[in-house]
Write a protein that holds these residues in place. Structure first.
Motif, PDB file in Angstrom:
ATOM      1  N   VAL A  50      -5.882  23.198 -36.434  1.00 15.23           N
ATOM      2  CA  VAL A  50      -5.296  23.222 -37.775  1.00 15.23           C
ATOM      3  C   VAL A  50      -3.959  22.466 -37.792  1.00 15.23           C
ATOM      4  O   VAL A  50      -3.101  22.697 -36.943  1.00 15.23           O
ATOM      5  CB  VAL A  50      -5.079  24.659 -38.291  1.00 15.23           C
ATOM      6  N   TYR A  61     -19.310  22.305 -41.530  1.00 16.51           N
ATOM      7  CA  TYR A  61     -18.207  21.534 -40.961  1.00 16.51           C
ATOM      8  C   TYR A  61     -18.383  21.425 -39.446  1.00 16.51           C
ATOM      9  O   TYR A  61     -18.217  20.358 -38.849  1.00 16.51           O
ATOM     10  CB  TYR A  61     -16.898  22.236 -41.322  1.00 16.51           C
ATOM     11  N   HIS A  94     -16.780   6.239 -47.941  1.00 21.76           N
ATOM     12  CA  HIS A  94     -17.541   5.906 -46.724  1.00 21.76           C
ATOM     13  C   HIS A  94     -18.944   6.511 -46.710  1.00 21.76           C
ATOM     14  O   HIS A  94     -19.715   6.233 -45.804  1.00 21.76           O
ATOM     15  CB  HIS A  94     -16.741   6.248 -45.455  1.00 21.76           C
ATOM     16  N   ASP A 110      -8.962   7.299 -52.727  1.00 22.08           N
ATOM     17  CA  ASP A 110      -7.724   7.543 -53.485  1.00 22.08           C
ATOM     18  C   ASP A 110      -6.989   6.204 -53.657  1.00 22.08           C
ATOM     19  O   ASP A 110      -6.133   5.831 -52.856  1.00 22.08           O
ATOM     20  CB  ASP A 110      -6.857   8.559 -52.730  1.00 22.08           C
ATOM     21  N   ASN A 119     -11.993   8.476 -39.983  1.00 23.73           N
ATOM     22  CA  ASN A 119     -11.157   9.665 -40.131  1.00 23.73           C
ATOM     23  C   ASN A 119     -11.494  10.486 -41.370  1.00 23.73           C
ATOM     24  O   ASN A 119     -11.257  11.694 -41.393  1.00 23.73           O
ATOM     25  CB  ASN A 119      -9.690   9.214 -40.182  1.00 23.73           C
ATOM     26  N   ALA A 120     -12.029   9.855 -42.406  1.00 25.50           N
ATOM     27  CA  ALA A 120     -12.246  10.564 -43.680  1.00 25.50           C
ATOM     28  C   ALA A 120     -13.132  11.798 -43.468  1.00 25.50           C
ATOM     29  O   ALA A 120     -14.115  11.757 -42.734  1.00 25.50           O
ATOM     30  CB  ALA A 120     -12.872   9.626 -44.706  1.00 25.50           C
ATOM     31  N   GLY A 121     -12.765  12.867 -44.105  1.00 24.70           N
ATOM     32  CA  GLY A 121     -13.546  14.092 -44.024  1.00 24.70           C
ATOM     33  C   GLY A 121     -12.929  15.107 -44.970  1.00 24.70           C
ATOM     34  O   GLY A 121     -11.913  14.832 -45.610  1.00 24.70           O
ATOM     35  N   THR A 168     -12.065  11.054 -36.052  1.00 26.44           N
ATOM     36  CA  THR A 168     -11.391  12.336 -36.174  1.00 26.44           C
ATOM     37  C   THR A 168     -12.475  13.397 -36.254  1.00 26.44           C
ATOM     38  O   THR A 168     -13.087  13.593 -37.305  1.00 26.44           O
ATOM     39  CB  THR A 168     -10.491  12.408 -37.419  1.00 26.44           C
ATOM     40  N   PRO A 221      -2.608  18.117 -46.612  1.00 25.42           N
ATOM     41  CA  PRO A 221      -3.133  18.688 -47.859  1.00 25.42           C
ATOM     42  C   PRO A 221      -4.427  19.489 -47.661  1.00 25.42           C
ATOM     43  O   PRO A 221      -4.672  20.478 -48.343  1.00 25.42           O
ATOM     44  CB  PRO A 221      -3.352  17.450 -48.730  1.00 25.42           C
ATOM     45  N   MET A 222      -5.248  19.079 -46.654  1.00 27.44           N
ATOM     46  CA  MET A 222      -6.520  19.790 -46.438  1.00 27.44           C
ATOM     47  C   MET A 222      -6.311  21.226 -45.956  1.00 27.44           C
ATOM     48  O   MET A 222      -7.143  22.102 -46.197  1.00 27.44           O
ATOM     49  CB  MET A 222      -7.352  19.025 -45.403  1.00 27.44           C
ATOM     50  N   LEU A 223      -5.199  21.490 -45.305  1.00 26.41           N
ATOM     51  CA  LEU A 223      -4.947  22.815 -44.741  1.00 26.41           C
ATOM     52  C   LEU A 223      -4.926  23.898 -45.828  1.00 26.41           C
ATOM     53  O   LEU A 223      -5.333  25.040 -45.585  1.00 26.41           O
ATOM     54  CB  LEU A 223      -3.620  22.830 -43.961  1.00 26.41           C
ATOM     55  N   LEU A 281     -20.011  13.755 -46.272  1.00 26.22           N
ATOM     56  CA  LEU A 281     -18.589  13.408 -46.116  1.00 26.22           C
ATOM     57  C   LEU A 281     -18.138  13.442 -44.658  1.00 26.22           C
ATOM     58  O   LEU A 281     -17.383  12.578 -44.208  1.00 26.22           O
ATOM     59  CB  LEU A 281     -17.747  14.387 -46.955  1.00 26.22           C
TER      60      LEU A 281
HETATM   61  N1  LIG Z   1      -5.854  19.181 -41.383  1.00 24.40           N
HETATM   62  C1  LIG Z   1      -6.505  19.824 -40.420  1.00 24.40           C
HETATM   63  O1  LIG Z   1      -6.217  20.992 -40.113  1.00 24.40           O
HETATM   64  C2  LIG Z   1      -7.607  19.118 -39.667  1.00 24.40           C
HETATM   65  C3  LIG Z   1      -7.970  19.631 -38.397  1.00 24.40           C
HETATM   66  C4  LIG Z   1      -8.988  18.991 -37.697  1.00 24.40           C
HETATM   67  C5  LIG Z   1      -9.620  17.887 -38.222  1.00 24.40           C
HETATM   68  N2  LIG Z   1      -9.265  17.421 -39.451  1.00 24.40           N
HETATM   69  C6  LIG Z   1      -9.964  16.227 -39.952  1.00 24.40           C
HETATM   70  O2  LIG Z   1      -9.012  15.212 -40.156  1.00 24.40           O
HETATM   71  C7  LIG Z   1      -9.508  14.304 -41.141  1.00 24.40           C
HETATM   72  C8  LIG Z   1      -8.421  14.050 -42.163  1.00 24.40           C
HETATM   73  O3  LIG Z   1      -8.091  15.285 -42.788  1.00 24.40           O
HETATM   74  P1  LIG Z   1      -6.656  15.593 -43.419  1.00 24.40           P
HETATM   75  O4  LIG Z   1      -6.289  16.952 -43.004  1.00 24.40           O
HETATM   76  O5  LIG Z   1      -5.749  14.451 -43.152  1.00 24.40           O
HETATM   77  O6  LIG Z   1      -7.073  15.676 -44.960  1.00 24.40           O
HETATM   78  P2  LIG Z   1      -6.435  15.016 -46.282  1.00 24.40           P
HETATM   79  O7  LIG Z   1      -7.127  15.704 -47.391  1.00 24.40           O
HETATM   80  O8  LIG Z   1      -4.950  15.009 -46.209  1.00 24.40           O
HETATM   81  O9  LIG Z   1      -6.919  13.485 -46.204  1.00 24.40           O
HETATM   82  C9  LIG Z   1      -8.264  13.118 -46.365  1.00 24.40           C
HETATM   83  C10 LIG Z   1      -8.300  11.684 -46.894  1.00 24.40           C
HETATM   84  O10 LIG Z   1      -9.680  11.280 -46.945  1.00 24.40           O
HETATM   85  C11 LIG Z   1      -9.912  10.653 -48.198  1.00 24.40           C
HETATM   86  N3  LIG Z   1     -11.332  10.769 -48.524  1.00 24.40           N
HETATM   87  C12 LIG Z   1     -11.977  11.870 -48.989  1.00 24.40           C
HETATM   88  N4  LIG Z   1     -13.270  11.584 -49.178  1.00 24.40           N
HETATM   89  C13 LIG Z   1     -13.457  10.289 -48.809  1.00 24.40           C
HETATM   90  C14 LIG Z   1     -14.577   9.418 -48.774  1.00 24.40           C
HETATM   91  N5  LIG Z   1     -15.795   9.832 -49.182  1.00 24.40           N
HETATM   92  N6  LIG Z   1     -14.413   8.149 -48.322  1.00 24.40           N
HETATM   93  C15 LIG Z   1     -13.184   7.716 -47.936  1.00 24.40           C
HETATM   94  N7  LIG Z   1     -12.076   8.484 -47.967  1.00 24.40           N
HETATM   95  C16 LIG Z   1     -12.222   9.760 -48.393  1.00 24.40           C
HETATM   96  C17 LIG Z   1      -9.007  11.388 -49.173  1.00 24.40           C
HETATM   97  O11 LIG Z   1      -8.785  10.645 -50.363  1.00 24.40           O
HETATM   98  C18 LIG Z   1      -7.746  11.561 -48.327  1.00 24.40           C
HETATM   99  O12 LIG Z   1      -6.908  10.431 -48.417  1.00 24.40           O
HETATM  100  C19 LIG Z   1     -10.771  14.946 -41.697  1.00 24.40           C
HETATM  101  O13 LIG Z   1     -11.902  14.369 -41.075  1.00 24.40           O
HETATM  102  C20 LIG Z   1     -10.640  16.395 -41.291  1.00 24.40           C
HETATM  103  O14 LIG Z   1     -11.889  17.021 -41.173  1.00 24.40           O
HETATM  104  C21 LIG Z   1      -8.255  17.997 -40.181  1.00 24.40           C
END
Ligand SMILES: NC(=O)c1ccc[n+]([C@@H]2O[C@H](COP(=O)([O-])OP(=O)(O)OC[C@H]3O[C@@H](n4cnc5c(N)ncnc54)[C@H](O)[C@@H]3O)[C@@H](O)[C@H]2O)c1
Length: 258
Positions: A190, A158, A62, A40, A88-90, A143, A194-196, A111
């Motif tokens: 959780v 996942y 990544h 992004d 952290n990306a996912g 992460t 935005p992913m939620l 991813l």
């Molecule tokens: N939100 C939750 O409930 C939660 C819980 C447990 C774990 N996680 C993990 O936390 C991490 C971050 O999630 P989040 O909730 O902040 O999501 P988010 O969607 O807010 O942020 C994800 C970020 O990753 C970036 N991204 C996506 N694909 C990418 C790629 N191929 N290379 C580099 N960057 C990339 C996106 O542009 C975005 O900025 C993830 O690994 C997710 O699995 C989230």
């Protein structure tokens, strides 16, 4: 007063949003220089500009080997070294295992697992150099998720990917300990990012009702904020955690104790 990461240099993948963004902000506030490595460009650029000289951004998918190498080269060029890589990306996945096609399989595992493997591989030479040069060593962070430690239905890919990260953490912790590189993960439940949104509709059609139901599964009775995970990562990245490696730390308000 100096910050808890004063003088350190970090890369945070997926640092433009959600949990990664909270980590970028906290690490910079604690004295680190941070490169946001994200797909992004607009979000990463805005955040880096808002944080000033101690933050920079680089386009990095990544899952692409060249992008990972480019992000490390950019960081070394800009800040001269690398102390911390936070993978952290996912992104989300839900669905029945029987319905998963090849494209989905490659995308979700790519991813949530392969990208972190590629980024780790790209950063290792720089982390090893820094660990050899500094008594504080260097540090890999991931992460994962509570789904890296337990499971629920319809989260198969996942869950596989996030368990894979925990396996990687344990394996690399042992492999890299002689080089003074610590390797740890956080496993958040959780969290409101935005992913939620992706998960809420599967819980209840009304957003507030879905949030209330999720909160009710957490013993502490509140949903974690991105800052809670950033605080845990700050500790793991800091010299205060110098004896911690191979840890997969739940940030879950007590769910793993149930
Ligand atoms: N939100 C939750 O409930 C939660 C819980 C447990 C774990 N996680 C993990 O936390 C991490 C971050 O999630 P989040 O909730 O902040 O999501 P988010 O969607 O807010 O942020 C994800 C970020 O990753 C970036 N991204 C996506 N694909 C990418 C790629 N191929 N290379 C580099 N960057 C990339 C996106 O542009 C975005 O900025 C993830 O690994 C997710 O699995 C989230």
């Amino acid at each position: 007063m100096s910050g808890r990461l004063e003088g350190k240099v970090a890369i945070v993948t997926g640092g433009a949003s959600g949990l990664g963004r909270a980590v970028v902000e906290r690490f910079v506030a604690e004295g680190a220089s941070v490169v946001i490595a994200d797909i992004d460009d607009a979000g990463a650029g805005d955040l880096a500009r808002a944080l000033g000289d101690k933050a920079a951004w680089v386009h990095c998918d990544h899952t692409r080997t060249d992008d990972c190498a480019g992000a490390v080269a950019f960081t070394l060029d800009r800040f001269g070294k690398l102390d911390i890589l936070h993978n952290n990306a996912g992104g989300p996945f839900t669905g029945a295992f029987a319905d998963i096609d090849d494209e989905t399989l490659d995308r979700v595992i790519g991813l949530n697992l392969m990208g972190s493997l590629k980024m780790t591989r790209a950063a290792l030479p720089a982390l090893e150099r820094q660990a050899a040069a500094s008594p504080a060593g260097a540090c890999l962070l991931y992460t994962s998720s509570l789904q890296g430690l337990k499971a629920k239905p319809n989260f198969s890919l996942y869950t596989v990917a996030k368990h894979g990260l925990v396996g990687l953490v344990r394996s690399l912790a042992l492999e890299l300990a002689p080089k003074n590189i610590r390797v740890n993960a956080v496993c958040p439940t959780v969290t409101e990012t935005p992913m939620l949104q992706h998960f809420l509709s599967g819980v209840a059609s009304d957003r507030e009702e879905a949030m209330a139901r999720l909160r009710a599964t957490i013993p502490l009775g509140r949903m974690p904020e991105p800052q809670d995970t950033a605080n845990a990562l700050l500790f793991l990245a800091s010299d205060e955690a110098r004896m911690l490696t191979g840890v997969a730390l739940p940030v879950d308000g007590g769910q793993m104790a149930m």
